[in-house]
Design an enzyme around this catalytic site. Sequence first.
Site, PDB file in Angstrom:
ATOM      1  CG  ASP A  69      19.617   3.263  37.976  1.00  0.00           C
ATOM      2  OD1 ASP A  69      20.348   3.323  38.651  1.00  0.00           O
ATOM      3  OD2 ASP A  69      20.550   1.946  37.165  1.00  0.00           O
ATOM      4  CG  ASN A 112      30.550   9.171  34.666  1.00  0.00           C
ATOM      5  OD1 ASN A 112      29.521   9.661  34.925  1.00  0.00           O
ATOM      6  ND2 ASN A 112      30.544   7.821  35.062  1.00  0.00           N
ATOM      7  CG  HIS A 150      23.623   4.184  39.376  1.00  0.00           C
ATOM      8  ND1 HIS A 150      22.925   3.664  38.538  1.00  0.00           N
ATOM      9  CD2 HIS A 150      24.722   5.551  39.365  1.00  0.00           C
ATOM     10  CE1 HIS A 150      23.949   3.495  37.823  1.00  0.00           C
ATOM     11  NE2 HIS A 150      24.618   3.873  38.068  1.00  0.00           N
TER      12      HIS A 150
HETATM   13  O1  9MR Z   1      25.522  -1.978  34.382  1.00  0.00           O
HETATM   14  C1  9MR Z   1      27.442  -2.445  34.753  1.00  0.00           C
HETATM   15  C2  9MR Z   1      27.889  -3.876  35.058  1.00  0.00           C
HETATM   16  O2  9MR Z   1      27.035  -4.846  34.372  1.00  0.00           O
HETATM   17  C3  9MR Z   1      28.936  -4.829  35.792  1.00  0.00           C
HETATM   18  O3  9MR Z   1      28.390  -5.994  35.548  1.00  0.00           O
HETATM   19  C4  9MR Z   1      29.433  -3.330  36.576  1.00  0.00           C
HETATM   20  C5  9MR Z   1      30.803  -4.187  36.646  1.00  0.00           C
HETATM   21  O4  9MR Z   1      31.483  -3.382  37.554  1.00  0.00           O
HETATM   22  O5  9MR Z   1      29.461  -2.253  36.092  1.00  0.00           O
HETATM   23  C6  9MR Z   1      27.670  -1.944  35.595  1.00  0.00           C
HETATM   24  O6  9MR Z   1      28.261  -0.291  35.276  1.00  0.00           O
HETATM   25  C7  9MR Z   1      28.572   0.629  36.847  1.00  0.00           C
HETATM   26  C8  9MR Z   1      28.802   2.059  35.474  1.00  0.00           C
HETATM   27  O7  9MR Z   1      30.777   0.789  34.795  1.00  0.00           O
HETATM   28  C9  9MR Z   1      29.836   2.215  36.458  1.00  0.00           C
HETATM   29  N1  9MR Z   1      29.050   3.176  37.018  1.00  0.00           N
HETATM   30  C10 9MR Z   1      28.458   2.197  38.175  1.00  0.00           C
HETATM   31  C11 9MR Z   1      27.663   1.473  37.219  1.00  0.00           C
HETATM   32  C12 9MR Z   1      26.763   0.414  37.694  1.00  0.00           C
HETATM   33  O8  9MR Z   1      27.165  -0.756  38.582  1.00  0.00           O
END
Ligand code: 9MR
Length: 456
Positions: free
Chosen positions: A273, A205, A242
């Site tokens: 998103d 991923n 994203h």
């Molecule tokens: O959405 C997630 C957010 O709540 C966390 O703070 C963050 C920490 O690294 O991770 C976000 O999710 C991520 C995902 O695990 C991996 N790809 C990017 C996502 C957005 O940052």
Amino acid sequence: MRRAQWKAASRAAIALTGVGALAAGMAMLLAAPAAAGTTLGASAAEQGRYFGAAVAANKLSDSAYTTILNREFNSVTPENEMKIDATEPQQGQFSFGAADQIVNHARSRGMSVRGHTLAWHSQQPGWMQNMSGTALRQAMLNHVTQVATHFRGQVVAWDVVNEAFADGGTGARRDSNLQRTGNDWIEAAFRAARAADPGAKLCYNDYNTDDWTHAKTQAVYTMVRDFKQRGVPIDCVGLQSHFNSGSPYPSNYRTTLSSFAALGVDVQITELDIEGASAATYRSVVQDCLAVARCNGITVWGIRDSDSWRASQTPLLFTSGGAKKPAYDAVLAALNNGSTPPPTTPPPTTPPPTTPPPGPGGCTATVSVNQWTGGFVATVRVTAGSSALNGWSVTITLPTGATVTNAWNVNRSGDTGTTRWTNVAYNGGVGAGQSTEFGFQANGTSTGLNPTCTTG
Ligand code: 9MR
């Protein structure tokens, strides 16, 4: 109720209204359970796919949140609860409470679960951040084994490794403590995951891997191809997707999906998103996925805008108040309309017994290049002149030191020096004035590429 039946029911209701039975007809429609065609999950299921959302355990007590989740989605990805810091906060001490809560919520309602993520440079607990070398490698493999074992049979797909490639034009691995344990850390993680849960699909991923011409996309592609060739267990590639102004939806997104799928892996859109939630862009993403047989599901990274990791960009399908946005309607309509025809030129109709002589219009070829240090991707556009083409051939002379490593939508002869490129079965027919594209990747530099096109 299947969509066809639902449509039939709608027609029946309209017919009933015509004979004055409006109340009966409406009652029949309103009494129907969430039918295919009316929610994201049901409509995706009609297309043999899932439609999921990232879910946070601490929001499961918010009924406005769970009302939308339970109504619309048939797949769930824990947003943070399966990450390394959450599941192994102290070395050897595992903590699955919040993740189990999400898994139970989902599975008791018939939703599937994507696991995210077993090995990642980020969100490591302090003890792991401070490790290196053999000790870290062993700790990582133990983590993969323990977590995949705990969720065995409950998770349909795992993001085994997340975000292991660097941004920018190098196509290199991202530097991290895990990477410094040796370049084989990714395949070691996949092997451990397969051993622990042979029933789960194992995915790589990443983000910024949506544009087919980007070095990072090509680097992931090359790794997945290598894994498939060497029998490293990998079943799927996750494109986070994203999209925002700095990293927009690329027009070649479908090419990226289909190119990965052609390696023999599933493709999943894992964290979608879109800044501003353009309905047109959401529609394009869905249509692209539906056009690729092995694109088997889409997950949006949150439910309401207020649930998003970047809420200020309002990138999701529901407002912070829980209302459906125009992007929601676009996604649902795209799911209900099914796949769209591929944008490429249709294959030639009844094949002529012999190839007709080339028309007087000839053809032209132009090239655009994405060069990085040590390599490049070339996209070649073949355009028919005043007559339709029924086959074409392009010659390109590569500079000294440039070597082709792979190509798509084309047959080739020669990897160095003077190379010849001819159409494949589905793109030899090009209407007068129309175009088709093929591409290739090469090591070295792209100086002075000057493609020439001949017909036939
Ligand atoms: O959405 C997630 C957010 O709540 C966390 O703070 C963050 C920490 O690294 O991770 C976000 O999710 C991520 C995902 O695990 C991996 N790809 C990017 C996502 C957005 O940052």
